[in-house]
Design a protein around this motif. Structure first.
Motif, mmCIF file in Angstrom:
data_model
loop_
_atom_site.group_PDB
_atom_site.id
_atom_site.type_symbol
_atom_site.label_atom_id
_atom_site.label_comp_id
_atom_site.label_asym_id
_atom_site.label_seq_id
_atom_site.Cartn_x
_atom_site.Cartn_y
_atom_site.Cartn_z
ATOM 1 N N ARG A 136 -6.130 -1.619 -3.117
ATOM 2 C CA ARG A 136 -5.430 -0.392 -3.506
ATOM 3 C C ARG A 136 -5.291 -0.219 -5.015
ATOM 4 O O ARG A 136 -5.472 0.897 -5.528
ATOM 5 C CB ARG A 136 -4.046 -0.350 -2.831
ATOM 6 C CG ARG A 136 -3.268 0.949 -3.082
ATOM 7 C CD ARG A 136 -4.010 2.145 -2.524
ATOM 8 N NE ARG A 136 -3.314 3.398 -2.697
ATOM 9 C CZ ARG A 136 -3.442 4.186 -3.756
ATOM 10 N NH1 ARG A 136 -4.242 3.835 -4.747
ATOM 11 N NH2 ARG A 136 -2.790 5.325 -3.840
ATOM 12 N N GLU A 195 0.116 14.399 -7.722
ATOM 13 C CA GLU A 195 -0.955 14.770 -6.802
ATOM 14 C C GLU A 195 -2.028 15.606 -7.477
ATOM 15 O O GLU A 195 -3.065 15.894 -6.890
ATOM 16 C CB GLU A 195 -0.359 15.509 -5.599
ATOM 17 C CG GLU A 195 0.546 14.591 -4.763
ATOM 18 C CD GLU A 195 1.206 15.323 -3.614
ATOM 19 O OE1 GLU A 195 1.222 16.572 -3.656
ATOM 20 O OE2 GLU A 195 1.695 14.658 -2.697
ATOM 21 N N GLU A 255 1.564 6.818 -6.884
ATOM 22 C CA GLU A 255 0.468 7.696 -7.305
ATOM 23 C C GLU A 255 0.858 9.166 -7.177
ATOM 24 O O GLU A 255 0.523 9.987 -8.034
ATOM 25 C CB GLU A 255 -0.778 7.418 -6.461
ATOM 26 C CG GLU A 255 -1.949 8.312 -6.830
ATOM 27 C CD GLU A 255 -3.254 7.879 -6.193
ATOM 28 O OE1 GLU A 255 -4.165 8.731 -6.099
ATOM 29 O OE2 GLU A 255 -3.385 6.709 -5.799
ATOM 30 N N ASP A 279 0.943 4.259 -2.858
ATOM 31 C CA ASP A 279 0.733 5.663 -2.493
ATOM 32 C C ASP A 279 1.853 6.531 -3.057
ATOM 33 O O ASP A 279 1.603 7.614 -3.607
ATOM 34 C CB ASP A 279 0.678 5.813 -0.974
ATOM 35 C CG ASP A 279 -0.606 5.275 -0.363
ATOM 36 O OD1 ASP A 279 -1.576 5.041 -1.109
ATOM 37 O OD2 ASP A 279 -0.630 5.074 0.870
ATOM 38 N N ARG A 280 3.081 6.052 -2.924
ATOM 39 C CA ARG A 280 4.224 6.808 -3.448
ATOM 40 C C ARG A 280 4.152 6.939 -4.965
ATOM 41 O O ARG A 280 4.402 8.007 -5.541
ATOM 42 C CB ARG A 280 5.534 6.106 -3.076
ATOM 43 C CG ARG A 280 5.931 6.195 -1.621
ATOM 44 C CD ARG A 280 7.337 5.635 -1.486
ATOM 45 N NE ARG A 280 7.555 5.012 -0.196
ATOM 46 C CZ ARG A 280 8.562 4.198 0.064
ATOM 47 N NH1 ARG A 280 9.425 3.872 -0.877
ATOM 48 N NH2 ARG A 280 8.711 3.687 1.274
ATOM 49 N N ASN A 331 0.818 -1.208 0.000
ATOM 50 C CA ASN A 331 0.000 0.000 0.000
ATOM 51 C C ASN A 331 0.855 1.262 0.000
ATOM 52 O O ASN A 331 0.538 2.237 -0.686
ATOM 53 C CB ASN A 331 -0.938 -0.004 1.210
ATOM 54 C CG ASN A 331 -2.147 -0.902 1.012
ATOM 55 O OD1 ASN A 331 -3.037 -0.595 0.233
ATOM 56 N ND2 ASN A 331 -2.165 -2.021 1.703
ATOM 57 N N GLU A 332 1.939 1.239 0.755
ATOM 58 C CA GLU A 332 2.827 2.401 0.807
ATOM 59 C C GLU A 332 3.444 2.692 -0.558
ATOM 60 O O GLU A 332 3.530 3.856 -0.985
ATOM 61 C CB GLU A 332 3.932 2.145 1.842
ATOM 62 C CG GLU A 332 4.918 3.290 1.977
ATOM 63 C CD GLU A 332 6.047 2.975 2.941
ATOM 64 O OE1 GLU A 332 7.162 3.515 2.755
ATOM 65 O OE2 GLU A 332 5.828 2.181 3.892
#
Length: 275
Positions: A94, A265, A48, A45-46, A41-42
């Protein structure tokens, strides 16, 4: 100095913006653990949030992709000795909210959680001898992580019923025949083929447009044709306001490769994409 342990998932970014994620417990055939889930998951996230990442390829180290939960973890969870902390973890879905292209390179055993994660990728490549299995009914479990929603949409209701009820193993060749796998490749060519596909997306396709298309594909599963058409009209207006539209047209007219900005982002929110 203490030697650092090797990460259970390796992460490498190519010069073309393709992130290669490798499940890295080859001595255990990349069986799933809590440590792996947290890092998984980490890393998403990175990826993305990083505009340099334009596509992701997911594979396994050694001879397997992921055969499911590690047997030690499964034993502890089933006996109640070491319960899996489901209530303290985000949903194991995710990849479904990841706005960039995600390609699975299934190099071997792919079952249980591994099967689910492969299904959640946008495109699946595999070796002919890969072994796919849902495996849940054989463990006294139900289809987890929304797989009973995903699988029929990939292979049809009858094939999904067969795979989920029986937990039988199928090869990559059979998986391709029923639509579970997009393309087969020999073992030595699998990763190069998957990376080449992801690289082509990274080089030539608009990251912004691909994020909107991924949202369309997901949202339209529960829409009528008319609703899909109307949503596409609204999304088209959104896409035309983005710089990638002008760049895509200019690069076509000028017969040159497009120079699209990366998606970080500034990715469109799901609500915006489905409006």
């Amino acid at each position: 100095m203490t030697e650092q342990a090797t990460p259970v998932i390796l992460s490498e970014l190519t010069d073309d913006g393709v992130m290669l994620l490798t499940l890295n417990r080859p001595e255990r055939h990349n069986a799933w653990t809590l440590e792996m889930e947290l890092l998984y998951n980490e890393l998403f996230d990175r990826a993305e949030a990083d505009p340099a990442v334009r596509a992701v390829v997911l594979t396994g180290a050694g001879r397997s992709f992921c055969p499911g939960m590690d047997i030690g973890v499964l034993d502890g969870a089933s006996s109640g000795a070491r319960p899996w902390p489901t209530d303290r973890l985000p949903p194991r879905t995710r990849p479904m909210s990841f706005p960039k292209p995600l390609v699975a390179a299934v190099n071997g055993a792919c079952a249980g959680i591994g099967f689910n994660q492969a299904l959640m990728c946008d495109v699946r490549f595999a070796v002919p001898g890969a072994k796919f299995a849902a495996a849940f009914s054989a463990r006294g479990l139900v289809a987890e992580d929304g797989v009973s929603w995903l699988l029929p949409r990939l292979v049809g209701y009858g094939n999904a019923s067969d795979l989920l009820l029986s937990s039988r193993r199928i090869t990559g060749t059979e998986a391709e025949a029923m639509g579970l796998v997009n393309r087969l490749a020999d073992p030595e060519e699998l990763l190069p083929v998957a990376l080449a596909y992801a690289t082509e997306l990274a080089r030539s396709a608009s990251p912004y447009a691909m994020s909107l298309i991924k949202r369309q594909l997901a949202d339209d599963q529960s829409r009528s044709f008319t609703e899909s058409r109307d949503s596409a009209a609204a999304l088209l207006a959104t896409a035309k306001r983005a710089p990638d539209y002008r760049e895509g047209v200019r690069s076509f007219i000028e017969r040159r490769p497009p120079e699209f900005a990366g998606l970080g982002e500034n990715a469109p929110e799901p609500a915006e994409a489905s409006s």
